[in-house]
Design a protein around this motif. Structure first.
Motif, mmCIF file in Angstrom:
data_model
loop_
_atom_site.group_PDB
_atom_site.id
_atom_site.type_symbol
_atom_site.label_atom_id
_atom_site.label_comp_id
_atom_site.label_asym_id
_atom_site.label_seq_id
_atom_site.Cartn_x
_atom_site.Cartn_y
_atom_site.Cartn_z
ATOM 1 N N MET A 14 0.845 -1.135 -0.076
ATOM 2 C CA MET A 14 -0.186 0.039 0.151
ATOM 3 C C MET A 14 0.850 1.161 0.059
ATOM 4 O O MET A 14 0.608 2.257 -0.553
ATOM 5 N N THR A 15 1.896 1.143 0.728
ATOM 6 C CA THR A 15 2.772 2.427 0.860
ATOM 7 C C THR A 15 3.541 2.465 -0.635
ATOM 8 O O THR A 15 3.710 3.901 -1.040
ATOM 9 N N GLU A 16 3.793 1.326 -0.941
ATOM 10 C CA GLU A 16 4.923 1.826 -2.290
ATOM 11 C C GLU A 16 3.963 1.863 -3.503
ATOM 12 O O GLU A 16 4.304 2.776 -4.258
ATOM 13 N N LYS A 17 3.041 1.012 -3.716
ATOM 14 C CA LYS A 17 2.077 1.041 -4.850
ATOM 15 C C LYS A 17 0.813 1.987 -5.000
ATOM 16 O O LYS A 17 0.713 2.436 -5.849
ATOM 17 N N VAL A 18 0.284 2.427 -3.757
ATOM 18 C CA VAL A 18 -0.791 3.259 -3.672
ATOM 19 C C VAL A 18 -0.385 4.659 -3.214
ATOM 20 O O VAL A 18 -0.900 5.544 -3.924
ATOM 21 N N LEU A 19 0.461 4.519 -2.422
ATOM 22 C CA LEU A 19 0.428 6.197 -1.638
ATOM 23 C C LEU A 19 1.885 6.737 -2.138
ATOM 24 O O LEU A 19 1.857 8.051 -1.854
ATOM 25 N N SER A 20 2.929 6.028 -2.704
ATOM 26 C CA SER A 20 4.211 6.907 -3.058
ATOM 27 C C SER A 20 3.955 7.571 -4.226
ATOM 28 O O SER A 20 3.008 7.501 -5.110
ATOM 29 N N TYR A 21 4.858 8.699 -4.553
ATOM 30 C CA TYR A 21 4.649 9.586 -5.396
ATOM 31 C C TYR A 21 4.864 8.892 -6.782
ATOM 32 O O TYR A 21 4.743 9.387 -7.969
ATOM 33 N N LYS A 22 5.461 7.705 -6.799
ATOM 34 C CA LYS A 22 5.677 6.827 -8.084
ATOM 35 C C LYS A 22 4.555 6.335 -8.574
ATOM 36 O O LYS A 22 4.362 5.531 -9.630
ATOM 37 N N SER A 23 3.236 6.322 -7.620
ATOM 38 C CA SER A 23 2.166 5.392 -7.822
ATOM 39 C C SER A 23 1.619 6.332 -8.890
ATOM 40 O O SER A 23 1.186 7.381 -9.006
ATOM 41 N N PRO A 24 0.709 5.715 -9.859
ATOM 42 C CA PRO A 24 -0.184 6.242 -10.948
ATOM 43 C C PRO A 24 -1.383 6.920 -10.015
ATOM 44 O O PRO A 24 -1.868 7.914 -10.659
ATOM 45 N N LEU A 25 -1.685 6.584 -8.775
ATOM 46 C CA LEU A 25 -2.580 7.245 -8.078
ATOM 47 C C LEU A 25 -2.250 8.326 -7.125
ATOM 48 O O LEU A 25 -3.071 8.919 -6.629
ATOM 49 N N TYR A 26 -0.876 8.619 -7.140
ATOM 50 C CA TYR A 26 -0.193 9.711 -6.421
ATOM 51 C C TYR A 26 -1.069 11.089 -6.847
ATOM 52 O O TYR A 26 -0.994 11.540 -8.035
ATOM 53 N N GLY A 27 -1.398 11.877 -5.723
ATOM 54 C CA GLY A 27 -2.024 13.128 -6.389
ATOM 55 C C GLY A 27 -3.661 12.957 -6.324
ATOM 56 O O GLY A 27 -4.219 13.854 -6.304
ATOM 57 N N ARG A 28 -4.319 11.540 -6.401
ATOM 58 C CA ARG A 28 -5.662 11.534 -6.770
ATOM 59 C C ARG A 28 -6.274 11.207 -5.133
ATOM 60 O O ARG A 28 -7.359 11.657 -5.137
ATOM 61 N N ARG A 29 -5.684 10.749 -4.307
ATOM 62 C CA ARG A 29 -6.277 10.371 -2.966
ATOM 63 C C ARG A 29 -6.808 11.618 -2.495
ATOM 64 O O ARG A 29 -6.053 12.702 -2.339
ATOM 65 N N THR A 30 -7.765 11.592 -1.561
ATOM 66 C CA THR A 30 -8.250 12.766 -0.915
ATOM 67 C C THR A 30 -7.920 12.908 0.600
ATOM 68 O O THR A 30 -8.229 13.518 1.190
ATOM 69 N N GLY A 31 -7.551 11.411 1.043
ATOM 70 C CA GLY A 31 -7.503 11.222 2.324
ATOM 71 C C GLY A 31 -6.861 9.848 2.679
ATOM 72 O O GLY A 31 -7.172 8.965 1.817
ATOM 73 N N SER A 32 -6.073 9.552 3.648
ATOM 74 C CA SER A 32 -5.551 8.337 3.961
ATOM 75 C C SER A 32 -5.653 8.142 5.627
ATOM 76 O O SER A 32 -5.314 9.139 6.061
ATOM 77 N N MET A 33 -5.564 6.795 5.775
ATOM 78 C CA MET A 33 -5.627 6.445 7.041
ATOM 79 C C MET A 33 -4.757 5.413 7.529
ATOM 80 O O MET A 33 -4.983 4.343 6.738
ATOM 81 N N LYS A 34 -3.781 5.598 8.139
ATOM 82 C CA LYS A 34 -3.026 4.349 8.843
ATOM 83 C C LYS A 34 -3.620 3.861 10.018
ATOM 84 O O LYS A 34 -3.573 4.601 11.070
ATOM 85 N N LEU A 35 -4.429 2.716 9.962
ATOM 86 C CA LEU A 35 -4.944 2.379 11.212
ATOM 87 C C LEU A 35 -3.960 1.580 12.198
ATOM 88 O O LEU A 35 -3.427 0.582 11.792
ATOM 89 N N ARG A 36 -4.110 1.944 13.439
ATOM 90 C CA ARG A 36 -3.125 1.277 14.414
ATOM 91 C C ARG A 36 -3.784 0.633 15.566
ATOM 92 O O ARG A 36 -5.100 0.957 15.408
ATOM 93 N N PRO A 37 -3.392 -0.035 16.211
ATOM 94 C CA PRO A 37 -3.948 -0.806 17.337
ATOM 95 C C PRO A 37 -4.481 0.309 18.297
ATOM 96 O O PRO A 37 -4.040 1.392 18.310
ATOM 97 N N MET A 38 -5.784 -0.194 18.908
ATOM 98 C CA MET A 38 -6.393 0.895 19.767
ATOM 99 C C MET A 38 -5.536 1.020 21.167
ATOM 100 O O MET A 38 -4.554 0.158 21.336
ATOM 101 N N ASP A 39 -5.655 1.882 21.871
ATOM 102 C CA ASP A 39 -4.870 1.928 23.099
ATOM 103 C C ASP A 39 -5.418 1.113 24.026
ATOM 104 O O ASP A 39 -6.429 0.335 24.033
ATOM 105 N N PHE A 40 -4.594 1.045 25.249
ATOM 106 C CA PHE A 40 -4.817 0.203 26.308
ATOM 107 C C PHE A 40 -6.282 0.132 26.823
ATOM 108 O O PHE A 40 -7.113 -0.535 27.328
ATOM 109 N N PHE A 41 -6.639 1.582 27.049
ATOM 110 C CA PHE A 41 -8.003 1.820 27.713
ATOM 111 C C PHE A 41 -9.075 1.684 27.067
ATOM 112 O O PHE A 41 -10.228 1.420 27.673
ATOM 113 N N SER A 42 -9.084 1.281 25.598
ATOM 114 C CA SER A 42 -10.121 0.803 24.911
ATOM 115 C C SER A 42 -10.758 -0.494 25.433
ATOM 116 O O SER A 42 -11.605 -0.870 25.292
#
Length: 450
Positions: A137-165
């Protein structure tokens, strides 16, 4: 299906994008099991949409069949990606495991780019792409070399929830039991939802089950990112067992004569390990240490991997894990306490607001957590202990922390010293001496800060 828990900010942001009056290309990525699919499905709930889980082959046909069930007009469109996407113009399209489309046909990126540029960008189409292969996803979709570079309007890297969740998953559990669960599950929804309380009874049952997810889970995770699974597994095992420097890792794995840097870099990029430097150092410092990124991997390599044969034979018991679990939780509790301090910091419940927090070490001396405000030259030194302490024991730990604090070299800084433990006797008296002291009993305070 278990109730949707937490992720409030992410869900709100995603819903806002899905109901906007313009084109959206949203990329959501993160390691497997972290909850990407559930988040996306929760966001599109009640909205007409196409959800498609990409497979290893024949994706165009499968996608069209899925889309036709929701929007029958797709049947009359041209049978290629551009024609199909045109037929879905103005609609919400969610494609899960998008890397499978790329593996099947690398040209799909250019086809999607063309469809967006020539047709979709001036519409209200919402295109949501999900991926568990962080590297792809980083190399093929999000990087500046990707054909989709500049087209995305938002991205979200989902991480584990915190302990208190975890409190929302197990509202009746004690804080001590939640730390025990967190030591196995981290904040990864899939693992959390496998657990039943009491934790140790569930773990015993899970280890003896012939269909336990424990057996193949790590191979499942690694094969998704790497072809050379055995080498990566050996490196992860080394780090999980406390070999944190490149030399220690090389010696443990036997890869003495090969450069392990590319392997470590790939493991960092895929969120399986992290590299940390002392909090007072620059990121480029050569004092870096490597740590397994989540508790599940640390738990698996410490307790499951070395005992796979015995688990298969039915001769391994959760009681054997329990014997050394408090020692293992020492490191886990440091992660919990870091999150606790960050929450107190947000609520301005500390003597000052810190701007960075992390570990500190030099030679054989270590400080569990050091929080800094470099502009105001203020520092909070914190020792973390997963044990019950008497007032006298706590005093000894805090005085030794003051000694170690002098080694950091923050001359002229305003310094505070703190301790967080499972339970501390004499917290009030210790506080009167100028120290900051917390234990599990103070965790409930966070609820009142929300």
């Amino acid at each position: 299906m278990s109730p949707f828990v937490d992720r409030r900010e992410e869900l709100k942001a995603l819903k806002e994008r899905l109901t906007s009056d313009k084109f959206e290309l949203i990329v959501i990525y993160g390691r497997r099991r972290v909850g990407k699919t559930r988040l996306a499905l929760e966001a599109v709930k009640g909205l007409p949409h196409v959800y498609y889980l990409a497979v290893e082959g024949d994706n165009l046909r499968h996608f069209r069949e899925t889309a036709e069930r929701v929007f029958p007009e797709v049947k009359y469109s041209r049978e290629d990606w551009e024609g199909t996407l045109h037929a879905l113009k103005g609609k919400i399209i969610v494609i899960d495991e998008f890397p499978n489309l790329i593996k099947e046909n690398p040209q799909v990126l250019s086809l999607f780019q063309r469809a967006i540029d020539l047709d979709l960008s001036n519409s209200k189409t919402k295109l949501v792409l999900l991926g568990s292969s962080v590297s792809m996803m980083t190399e093929k979709v999000l990087s500046y070399k990707s054909p989709l570079y500049g087209r995305r309007t938002g991205s979200m890297k989902l991480r584990p929830m915190d302990f208190f969740s975890l409190r929302e998953f197990f509202p009746r559990a004690s804080w001590e039991e939640l730390v025990e669960v967190y030591g196995m599950s981290d904040g990864i929804p899939f693992y959390i939802t496998q657990v039943e309380l009491p934790f140790w009874e569930w773990l015993e049952k899970e280890l003896s089950s012939p269909v336990s997810f424990f057996r193949d889970e790590v191979d499942f995770l690694l094969r998704y990112e790497f072809s050379e699974v055995s080498t990566y597994k050996r490196i992860l095992e080394a780090i999980a067992l406390g070999k944190t420097t490149p030399k220690e890792i090389r010696d443990f794995t036997g890869l003495r004569h090969s450069d392990i840097s590319p392997y470590l870099r790939n493991l960092i990029e895929t969120d399986l390990i992290t590299r940390e430097v002392p909090v007072t150092e620059k990121r480029t410092s050569k004092k870096g240490r490597y740590y397994v990124a989540d508790n599940f991997l640390a738990f698996w390599f410490r307790y499951i991997f070395p005992n796979l044969s015995r688990i298969e034979e039915g001769t391994f018991s959760a009681e054997e894990i329990r014997e050394s679990y408090d020692h293992y939780l020492g490191f886990v509790f440091e992660k919990v306490v870091r999150q606790f301090l960050i929450e107190l910091n947000r609520a301005s419940k500390l003597p000052f607001r810190f701007t960075k927090i992390g570990r500190w070490w030099y030679k054989n001396e270590e400080i569990d957590l050091l929080a800094l405000n470099e502009r105001k030259k203020k520092a909070l030194f914190v020792e973390v202990k997963w044990k019950e302490l008497s007032e006298m024991e706590a005093q000894g730990i805090l005085r030794d922390l003051e000694r170690k604090g002098e080694l950091v070299g923050l001359d002229g800084w305003e310094k505070y010293y703190g301790l967080v433990a499972k339970k501390v006797t004499g917290k009030v008296e210790l506080g009167e001496e100028g120290w900051l002291v917390w234990d599990l009993g103070d965790f409930k305070e966070l609820k009142s800060l929300e």
